[in-house]
Scaffold this motif. Structure first.
Motif, PDB file in Angstrom:
ATOM      1  N   ARG A  49       0.305  -1.594  -0.157  1.00  0.00           N
ATOM      2  CA  ARG A  49      -0.211  -0.150   0.044  1.00  0.00           C
ATOM      3  C   ARG A  49       1.001   1.431  -0.023  1.00  0.00           C
ATOM      4  O   ARG A  49       0.355   2.400  -0.728  1.00  0.00           O
ATOM      5  CB  ARG A  49      -0.504   0.131   1.805  1.00  0.00           C
ATOM      6  CG  ARG A  49      -2.034  -1.170   1.323  1.00  0.00           C
ATOM      7  CD  ARG A  49      -2.695  -0.751   2.928  1.00  0.00           C
ATOM      8  NE  ARG A  49      -3.678   0.450   2.853  1.00  0.00           N
ATOM      9  CZ  ARG A  49      -4.284   0.403   2.491  1.00  0.00           C
ATOM     10  NH1 ARG A  49      -4.658  -0.392   1.970  1.00  0.00           N
ATOM     11  NH2 ARG A  49      -4.709   1.608   3.290  1.00  0.00           N
ATOM     12  N   HIS A  50       2.215   1.271  -0.163  1.00  0.00           N
ATOM     13  CA  HIS A  50       2.795   1.999   0.398  1.00  0.00           C
ATOM     14  C   HIS A  50       4.110   2.744  -1.221  1.00  0.00           C
ATOM     15  O   HIS A  50       5.261   3.385  -0.657  1.00  0.00           O
ATOM     16  CB  HIS A  50       3.905   2.023   1.352  1.00  0.00           C
ATOM     17  CG  HIS A  50       3.363   2.414   3.498  1.00  0.00           C
ATOM     18  ND1 HIS A  50       2.692   3.522   3.628  1.00  0.00           N
ATOM     19  CD2 HIS A  50       2.260   0.933   4.086  1.00  0.00           C
ATOM     20  CE1 HIS A  50       2.030   3.422   4.723  1.00  0.00           C
ATOM     21  NE2 HIS A  50       2.101   1.325   5.143  1.00  0.00           N
ATOM     22  N   THR A 105       8.635   5.429  -4.494  1.00  0.00           N
ATOM     23  CA  THR A 105       7.948   5.013  -5.452  1.00  0.00           C
ATOM     24  C   THR A 105       9.133   5.569  -6.278  1.00  0.00           C
ATOM     25  O   THR A 105      10.361   6.196  -6.207  1.00  0.00           O
ATOM     26  CB  THR A 105       7.421   6.405  -5.771  1.00  0.00           C
ATOM     27  OG1 THR A 105       6.047   6.754  -5.273  1.00  0.00           O
ATOM     28  CG2 THR A 105       6.666   6.618  -7.603  1.00  0.00           C
ATOM     29  N   LYS A 113      -3.535   1.586  -4.798  1.00  0.00           N
ATOM     30  CA  LYS A 113      -2.826   2.342  -4.484  1.00  0.00           C
ATOM     31  C   LYS A 113      -4.132   3.792  -3.408  1.00  0.00           C
ATOM     32  O   LYS A 113      -4.195   4.402  -3.941  1.00  0.00           O
ATOM     33  CB  LYS A 113      -2.292   3.458  -5.543  1.00  0.00           C
ATOM     34  CG  LYS A 113      -1.557   2.339  -5.806  1.00  0.00           C
ATOM     35  CD  LYS A 113      -0.457   1.765  -4.965  1.00  0.00           C
ATOM     36  CE  LYS A 113       0.931   0.862  -6.073  1.00  0.00           C
ATOM     37  NZ  LYS A 113       1.335  -0.027  -5.332  1.00  0.00           N
ATOM     38  N   TRP A 155      -4.033   7.775  -4.362  1.00  0.00           N
ATOM     39  CA  TRP A 155      -4.477   8.305  -5.782  1.00  0.00           C
ATOM     40  C   TRP A 155      -5.019   9.184  -5.896  1.00  0.00           C
ATOM     41  O   TRP A 155      -6.475   9.862  -5.415  1.00  0.00           O
ATOM     42  CB  TRP A 155      -5.116   6.966  -6.093  1.00  0.00           C
ATOM     43  CG  TRP A 155      -4.983   6.881  -8.113  1.00  0.00           C
ATOM     44  CD1 TRP A 155      -6.042   7.176  -8.623  1.00  0.00           C
ATOM     45  CD2 TRP A 155      -4.410   6.288  -8.894  1.00  0.00           C
ATOM     46  NE1 TRP A 155      -5.711   7.888 -10.018  1.00  0.00           N
ATOM     47  CE2 TRP A 155      -5.161   6.673 -10.130  1.00  0.00           C
ATOM     48  CE3 TRP A 155      -3.058   5.743  -8.836  1.00  0.00           C
ATOM     49  CZ2 TRP A 155      -4.247   6.293 -11.524  1.00  0.00           C
ATOM     50  CZ3 TRP A 155      -2.317   5.751 -10.262  1.00  0.00           C
ATOM     51  CH2 TRP A 155      -3.004   5.853 -11.368  1.00  0.00           C
ATOM     52  N   CYS A 206       5.260   1.835  -4.886  1.00  0.00           N
ATOM     53  CA  CYS A 206       4.530   1.978  -6.467  1.00  0.00           C
ATOM     54  C   CYS A 206       5.950   1.794  -7.233  1.00  0.00           C
ATOM     55  O   CYS A 206       7.111   2.500  -7.119  1.00  0.00           O
ATOM     56  CB  CYS A 206       4.352   3.078  -6.513  1.00  0.00           C
ATOM     57  SG  CYS A 206       3.348   2.538  -9.242  1.00  0.00           S
ATOM     58  N   SER A 260       0.126   7.714  -8.016  1.00  0.00           N
ATOM     59  CA  SER A 260       0.317   6.377  -6.962  1.00  0.00           C
ATOM     60  C   SER A 260       0.311   7.692  -6.160  1.00  0.00           C
ATOM     61  O   SER A 260      -0.347   6.871  -5.145  1.00  0.00           O
ATOM     62  CB  SER A 260       0.588   6.122  -7.076  1.00  0.00           C
ATOM     63  OG  SER A 260       2.226   6.189  -6.741  1.00  0.00           O
ATOM     64  N   ALA A 311       2.233   7.205  -3.557  1.00  0.00           N
ATOM     65  CA  ALA A 311       2.909   6.424  -3.322  1.00  0.00           C
ATOM     66  C   ALA A 311       3.451   6.865  -1.845  1.00  0.00           C
ATOM     67  O   ALA A 311       4.925   7.426  -2.976  1.00  0.00           O
ATOM     68  CB  ALA A 311       3.501   4.966  -3.437  1.00  0.00           C
ATOM     69  N   ASP A 312       4.191   6.792  -1.002  1.00  0.00           N
ATOM     70  CA  ASP A 312       5.307   7.765  -0.093  1.00  0.00           C
ATOM     71  C   ASP A 312       6.361   6.420  -0.706  1.00  0.00           C
ATOM     72  O   ASP A 312       7.830   7.548   0.072  1.00  0.00           O
ATOM     73  CB  ASP A 312       4.040   6.220   1.295  1.00  0.00           C
ATOM     74  CG  ASP A 312       3.679   6.946   1.732  1.00  0.00           C
ATOM     75  OD1 ASP A 312       3.301   8.013   2.193  1.00  0.00           O
ATOM     76  OD2 ASP A 312       2.707   5.888   2.393  1.00  0.00           O
TER      77      ASP A 312
END
Length: 291
Positions: free
Chosen positions: A73-74, A148, A101, A104, A76, A143, A145-146
């Motif tokens: 979940r964190h 990436t 994500k 997102w 990408c 995303s 994401a934390d």
């Protein structure tokens, strides 16, 4: 953010990553650089949880990434030539990643589709190399994401599209700071955006330093043989060549006004080496056992 402690990985008993330790605690845009075959792709896959280390420990936001839904979940990870489903359209790809994500940003995704001129109903398998790279960039940035990870995100992009990518990368990071790890061969173009750089060589972490320090290192000195030798003294030489009485050397020191003035007073050319040249010569010297 991420922590690797004494991580090793082997393919069929062939070591690829060797006791590598790397910690990044704060949001930052980091460049990942290294020669082909030195372990960059394996390192990214390990961080992304696509592979499990042979030994050592990896954590992403406090979670081990391999086979761990909470860690994913964190994360990408958009790898080079990312494997999208053959039946997906661009819109399908965005919907898939939007589902997984939690950070997102659909508005950003729509803007990036316009920026890179991507038709939403075109099949992913029919995209050109540049368009597929652009889709990977759209997903990676949207995303939020934390952690990436973007692998060669300029592959196939022309100069204009690369410029747009660099602008949107910085805008996205400023709006939503996180760790963005960018593996690239276009280090000269990307380096103004980077806050730090990671250099991997022979499966080991060779360098992890602020970009502002690394970009200043490496000086070319050219002039009459004896004058050059006198000027450089005992400085570490990364490369040298001699034609007649003229000698040219690269030394591993930061470029400065002091060096410029020394060159001027000695009648010798002193120039800043390009970052790519410096990194190439630095790794060449590692191969030769100099560094």
């Amino acid at each position: 953010m991420i922590s690797l402690k004494q991580v090793s990985f082997s393919y069929e008993d062939v070591p690829v990553i060797k006791e590598l330790s790397y910690v990044e605690q704060n949001p930052v845009i980091t460049g990942l650089w290294g020669r082909n075959g030195v372990g960059k792709t394996t390192l990214m896959k390990l961080i992304a949880g696509h592979q499990i280390p042979s030994q050592g420990n990896i954590e992403v936001m406090g979670h081990r990434p391999y086979n761990n839904q909470e860690a994913q979940r964190h994360l990408c990870y958009m790898q080079e030539d990312h494997p999208f489903s053959d039946i997906w359209t661009i819109r399908d790809a965005l919907r898939f990643y939007q589902y997984f994500k939690p950070n997102w940003n659909q508005e950003l995704a729509e803007e990036l589709l316009e920026t890179f001129k991507l038709p939403q109903h075109k099949k992913a398998k029919k995209l050109s190399t540049g368009m597929k790279t652009a889709l990977q960039v759209v997903i990676g940035l949207a995303s939020q994401a934390d952690v990436t990870i973007l692998d060669e995100p300029t592959n196939g992009l022309d100069a204009g599209m690369r410029k747009k990518f660099y602008e949107r990368l910085l805008d996205s990071y400023d709006a939503f700071p996180r760790l963005i790890l960018v593996s690239t061969h276009q280090i000269e173009e990307l380096q103004p955006l980077l806050e730090s750089i990671v250099v991997v060589h022979d499966g080991k972490l060779l360098l992890h330093e602020p970009m502002e320090e690394v970009r200043e290192r490496g000086i070319w000195i050219t002039g009459e043989h004896d004058r050059v030798n006198q000027l450089i003294g005992n400085q570490k030489i990364l490369d040298e060549s001699t034609i007649g009485s003229v000698k040219k050397v690269m030394i591993d020191v930061p470029f400065s006004d002091e060096w410029r003035e020394l060159g001027r007073s000695s009648g010798i050319s002193v120039e800043k080496a390009h970052l790519q040249d410096y990194l190439l010569q630095m790794t060449d010297n590692v191969q030769e056992g100099v560094r």
